[in-house]
Design a protein around this motif. Structure first.
Motif, PDB file in Angstrom:
ATOM      1  N   ALA A  20     -16.411 -12.033 -42.293  1.00 19.93           N
ATOM      2  CA  ALA A  20     -16.295 -11.013 -43.172  1.00 19.93           C
ATOM      3  C   ALA A  20     -15.076 -11.263 -44.150  1.00 19.93           C
ATOM      4  O   ALA A  20     -14.244 -10.464 -44.266  1.00 19.93           O
ATOM      5  CB  ALA A  20     -16.083  -9.814 -42.336  1.00 19.93           C
ATOM      6  N   GLY A  21     -14.910 -12.501 -44.674  1.00 16.17           N
ATOM      7  CA  GLY A  21     -13.910 -13.125 -45.221  1.00 16.17           C
ATOM      8  C   GLY A  21     -13.643 -12.278 -46.489  1.00 16.17           C
ATOM      9  O   GLY A  21     -12.583 -12.095 -46.905  1.00 16.17           O
ATOM     10  N   ALA A  22     -14.855 -11.705 -47.108  1.00 19.58           N
ATOM     11  CA  ALA A  22     -14.374 -10.872 -48.397  1.00 19.58           C
ATOM     12  C   ALA A  22     -14.395  -9.477 -48.179  1.00 19.58           C
ATOM     13  O   ALA A  22     -13.990  -8.521 -49.135  1.00 19.58           O
ATOM     14  CB  ALA A  22     -15.802 -11.034 -49.163  1.00 19.58           C
ATOM     15  N   SER A  23     -14.089  -9.040 -46.999  1.00 16.34           N
ATOM     16  CA  SER A  23     -13.489  -7.455 -46.535  1.00 16.34           C
ATOM     17  C   SER A  23     -12.119  -7.570 -46.867  1.00 16.34           C
ATOM     18  O   SER A  23     -11.508  -8.244 -47.003  1.00 16.34           O
ATOM     19  CB  SER A  23     -14.031  -7.234 -45.255  1.00 16.34           C
ATOM     20  OG  SER A  23     -12.969  -8.065 -44.128  1.00 16.34           O
ATOM     21  N   GLY A  24     -11.729  -6.253 -47.015  1.00 17.99           N
ATOM     22  CA  GLY A  24     -10.106  -6.085 -47.087  1.00 17.99           C
ATOM     23  C   GLY A  24      -9.271  -6.898 -46.190  1.00 17.99           C
ATOM     24  O   GLY A  24      -8.428  -7.352 -46.262  1.00 17.99           O
ATOM     25  N   VAL A  25      -9.892  -6.712 -44.649  1.00 18.52           N
ATOM     26  CA  VAL A  25      -8.968  -7.359 -43.723  1.00 18.52           C
ATOM     27  C   VAL A  25      -9.169  -8.633 -43.528  1.00 18.52           C
ATOM     28  O   VAL A  25      -8.268  -9.684 -43.490  1.00 18.52           O
ATOM     29  CB  VAL A  25      -9.430  -6.770 -42.207  1.00 18.52           C
ATOM     30  CG1 VAL A  25      -8.844  -7.448 -41.089  1.00 18.52           C
ATOM     31  CG2 VAL A  25      -9.241  -5.362 -42.175  1.00 18.52           C
ATOM     32  N   GLY A  26     -10.313  -9.289 -44.078  1.00 18.77           N
ATOM     33  CA  GLY A  26     -10.544 -10.710 -44.062  1.00 18.77           C
ATOM     34  C   GLY A  26      -9.718 -11.214 -44.922  1.00 18.77           C
ATOM     35  O   GLY A  26      -9.281 -12.369 -44.717  1.00 18.77           O
ATOM     36  N   ILE A  27      -9.676 -10.911 -46.515  1.00 18.50           N
ATOM     37  CA  ILE A  27      -8.957 -11.337 -47.402  1.00 18.50           C
ATOM     38  C   ILE A  27      -7.397 -11.339 -46.842  1.00 18.50           C
ATOM     39  O   ILE A  27      -6.489 -12.542 -47.327  1.00 18.50           O
ATOM     40  CB  ILE A  27      -9.016 -10.361 -48.559  1.00 18.50           C
ATOM     41  CG1 ILE A  27     -10.536 -10.769 -49.425  1.00 18.50           C
ATOM     42  CG2 ILE A  27      -7.782 -11.065 -49.730  1.00 18.50           C
ATOM     43  CD1 ILE A  27     -10.710  -9.818 -50.576  1.00 18.50           C
ATOM     44  N   ALA A  28      -6.834 -10.018 -46.507  1.00 20.59           N
ATOM     45  CA  ALA A  28      -5.569 -10.236 -45.687  1.00 20.59           C
ATOM     46  C   ALA A  28      -5.177 -11.181 -44.623  1.00 20.59           C
ATOM     47  O   ALA A  28      -4.327 -12.104 -44.653  1.00 20.59           O
ATOM     48  CB  ALA A  28      -5.157  -8.905 -45.224  1.00 20.59           C
TER      49      ALA A  28
END
Length: 335
Positions: A148-156
């Motif tokens: 889920a790389g493009a989610s908020g947690v993923g990007i963080a």
């Protein structure tokens, strides 16, 4: 006070409305903050639908992350005063004009961060920091896989992995647009995989010369389980943060967990104790906070905002997240 409420206590997005709620009061060790901005998270959708059990004592009002001004401090609170600019994390209640939060869960808003940028940090960055740094113990030279790389947690998590010296960071997402975005970030993914058309276990083995990854951050669960186990290197660590595809795996072979010496841990943040959250926030402040800027800044870690809504358009904000359209954080301003 005004707050976003849910008709009938739970239901579809159409049940969200701007109404009136009782103003909270600060008990010992608590602080009242007048909210300027709050962030959306997937747990908000689950809670709205009646599928997310609240921690004991949590407000039934949605929302856990916010920025704003201190209004009043409760008994025993000495470090916060009326007018202080803060952002922070709470067990609930952020979709409102005022929120009560533990005093150790507040952080002074840096001048270089806007109200929107500050409110975008607590849930995603603390969740990613906990999963990657505290639990999976990422270290320099590790190979990392973030779902889920493009989610908020993923990007963080991608950026934190790079910050802590990961050798490679592979991100999964479902569209070319999202993959290109993740590869294009200044401290973004080194490799990207479309999990719908590629086998991410095969891809990370190719990237790592057959070794596999040392760390996986997973939100998906059932559909990714077998490939996650296959993708992990010897002594690999996986932190599971959600079960978006389901919680039950029909059958699997336990042997790789044993002979590869794998460590698999589930984690939540909202239901953790106040002491745990305070310790996590203190470590995050020491190690990472000063390196975070907005997307146009020069920080080694940056926060990326997908879209900002006024809270009068809260239904549209939830629809945007439900449709999985966001790359980065969806934020809401109290107007």
């Amino acid at each position: 006070m005004r707050a976003i409420l849910i008709k009938d206590g739970k239901g579809p997005v159409d049940n969200l409305y701007l109404g009136e709620a009782e103003m909270p009061s600060p008990g010992p060790g608590k602080v009242i903050v007048k909210v300027k901005v709050f962030g959306l998270n997937r747990m908000d959708i689950l809670q709205r639908e009646g599928k997310y059990p609240l921690p004991p004592g949590a407000s039934s009002i949605l929302g856990v992350e916010f920025s704003g001004h201190v209004v009043k401090a409760g008994e025993g609170v000495t470090e916060w005063h009326e007018g202080d600019e803060v952002f922070g994390l709470a067990a609930g209640g952020a979709y409102a004009e005022y929120i009560v939060a533990p005093h150790r869960n507040l952080i002074k808003k840096p001048t270089h961060l806007s109200w929107i940028e500050a409110a975008s940090l607590p849930e995603v960055f603390l969740t990613a920091f906990q999963a990657l740094v505290v639990l999976a113990e990422v270290k320099k030279g590790d190979d990392v896989l973030v779902h889920a790389g493009a989610s908020g947690v993923g990007i963080a998590a991608i950026q934190l992995a790079r910050f802590y010296g990961a050798n490679t960071v592979t991100a999964t997402a479902s569209t070319r647009r999202k993959l290109d975005m993740l590869l294009g970030l200044p401290s973004g993914a080194t490799h990207a995989v479309n999990y719908k058309i590629q086998n991410f276990a095969d891809e990370v083995k190719s990237v790592t010369g057959g070794k596999g990854v040392d760390v996986i951050i997973d939100f998906v669960g059932q559909s990714h389980w077998h490939k996650n186990i296959d993708a992990l290197a010897y002594d690999g660590r996986m932190t599971m943060l959600a079960l978006l595809s389901g919680a039950e795996v029909a059958n699997f072979n336990l042997a790789p967990i044993l002979y590869k010496r794998l460590r698999i841990q589930g984690s939540t943040l909202r239901a953790r104790s106040e002491d745990y959250q305070a310790d996590l926030i203190a470590r995050f402040k020491r190690e990472a906070l000063d390196h975070i800027t907005g997307s146009s800044g020069d920080g080694r870690i940056r926060t990326y905002i997908h879209k900002v809504y006024p809270w009068t358009e809260i239904q549209e904000a939830h629809r945007e997240m439900e449709a999985d359209k966001n790359s980065g954080k969806i934020m809401v301003e109290v107007v």
